[in-house]
Design an enzyme around this catalytic site. Sequence first.
Site, PDB file in Angstrom:
ATOM      1  N   CYS A  17       1.208  -1.215  -0.014  1.00 55.67           N
ATOM      2  CA  CYS A  17       0.262   0.035  -0.141  1.00 55.67           C
ATOM      3  C   CYS A  17       0.544   1.312  -0.227  1.00 55.67           C
ATOM      4  O   CYS A  17       2.031   1.528   0.712  1.00 55.67           O
ATOM      5  CB  CYS A  17      -1.214   0.052   1.421  1.00 55.67           C
ATOM      6  SG  CYS A  17      -2.446   1.552   0.698  1.00 55.67           S
ATOM      7  N   HIS A  42      -8.685  -4.051  -1.650  1.00 56.49           N
ATOM      8  CA  HIS A  42      -8.153  -2.897  -0.602  1.00 56.49           C
ATOM      9  C   HIS A  42      -8.413  -1.401  -0.750  1.00 56.49           C
ATOM     10  O   HIS A  42      -8.351  -1.408  -0.168  1.00 56.49           O
ATOM     11  CB  HIS A  42      -6.451  -3.344  -1.669  1.00 56.49           C
ATOM     12  CG  HIS A  42      -5.701  -2.406  -0.714  1.00 56.49           C
ATOM     13  ND1 HIS A  42      -4.897  -3.050  -0.527  1.00 56.49           N
ATOM     14  CD2 HIS A  42      -5.175  -1.286  -0.962  1.00 56.49           C
ATOM     15  CE1 HIS A  42      -3.480  -2.014   0.267  1.00 56.49           C
ATOM     16  NE2 HIS A  42      -4.102  -1.209  -0.245  1.00 56.49           N
ATOM     17  N   GLU A  43      -8.573  -1.337  -2.675  1.00 60.45           N
ATOM     18  CA  GLU A  43      -9.213  -0.490  -2.062  1.00 60.45           C
ATOM     19  C   GLU A  43     -10.139   0.485  -1.752  1.00 60.45           C
ATOM     20  O   GLU A  43     -10.383   1.434  -0.913  1.00 60.45           O
ATOM     21  CB  GLU A  43      -8.906   0.720  -3.494  1.00 60.45           C
ATOM     22  CG  GLU A  43      -7.792   0.249  -4.653  1.00 60.45           C
ATOM     23  CD  GLU A  43      -7.003   1.268  -3.913  1.00 60.45           C
ATOM     24  OE1 GLU A  43      -7.410   1.915  -3.190  1.00 60.45           O
ATOM     25  OE2 GLU A  43      -5.785  -0.171  -4.115  1.00 60.45           O
ATOM     26  N   HIS A  63      -9.932   1.352   1.960  1.00 56.81           N
ATOM     27  CA  HIS A  63      -9.888   2.493   2.334  1.00 56.81           C
ATOM     28  C   HIS A  63     -10.483   3.795   2.762  1.00 56.81           C
ATOM     29  O   HIS A  63     -10.688   4.196   3.662  1.00 56.81           O
ATOM     30  CB  HIS A  63      -8.729   3.347   1.201  1.00 56.81           C
ATOM     31  CG  HIS A  63      -7.019   2.909   1.751  1.00 56.81           C
ATOM     32  ND1 HIS A  63      -6.717   3.049   2.550  1.00 56.81           N
ATOM     33  CD2 HIS A  63      -6.004   2.315   0.173  1.00 56.81           C
ATOM     34  CE1 HIS A  63      -5.302   2.240   1.685  1.00 56.81           C
ATOM     35  NE2 HIS A  63      -5.164   2.324   0.752  1.00 56.81           N
TER      36      HIS A  63
HETATM   37 NI    NI Z   1      -4.073   0.986   0.311  1.00 62.88          NI
END
Ligand code: NI
Length: 184
Positions: free
Chosen positions: A97, A139-140, A143
């Site tokens: 990341c 994953h995105e 966030h």
């Molecule tokens: Ni990330």
Amino acid sequence: MAILKIARMGHPVLRQVARDVPDPTLPEVLNLVGDMIETLDDIGGAGLAAPQVHRSVRLVMFQVPPGRGHEEVPLTILCNPVIEPVGDAIEWGWEGCLSVPGLRGLVPRPASVRYRGQGLDGAMIDRTVSGFHARVVQHECDHLDGILYPQRMPDLTRLVFETEMRHQAPLEVPEPTESEEQDQ
Ligand code: NI
């Protein structure tokens, strides 16, 4: 356009639940996306979420160019994405990341997901994907809920510096526990 500063783990913006994008077609959204594309191109990465550039809004982008050992994913920009797992299969994979520079971690995630979200023209994007594509979008989107990948790791002995990756067996995946096996 501008290259934006990346927030790193520990900055409060990365722990916030981001707010919805009210209208993806607004010029300010296009401006932010332009800067994020330039930032991502400059650093080189598979994806970027708006909170990583200190903008707490539900906007992500990701892209997997050809020749990286994964199926190609075209540049995708999603506002207000919603993700749901498809099936029960879990896959483990190494993640990194831009907000956690220098590290890699082995993270379990649903192997297949359906995601929906608005593109910059306001039209709905609706895809069911698996493999690396599924991993990147999860994953995105994490966030946007203030979650970084180490929080998804059950075994922090698999959080390692990139420079020590050579010591890791490439497919060294933890055995499922008895309770996980019973779930399947
Ligand atoms: Ni990330």
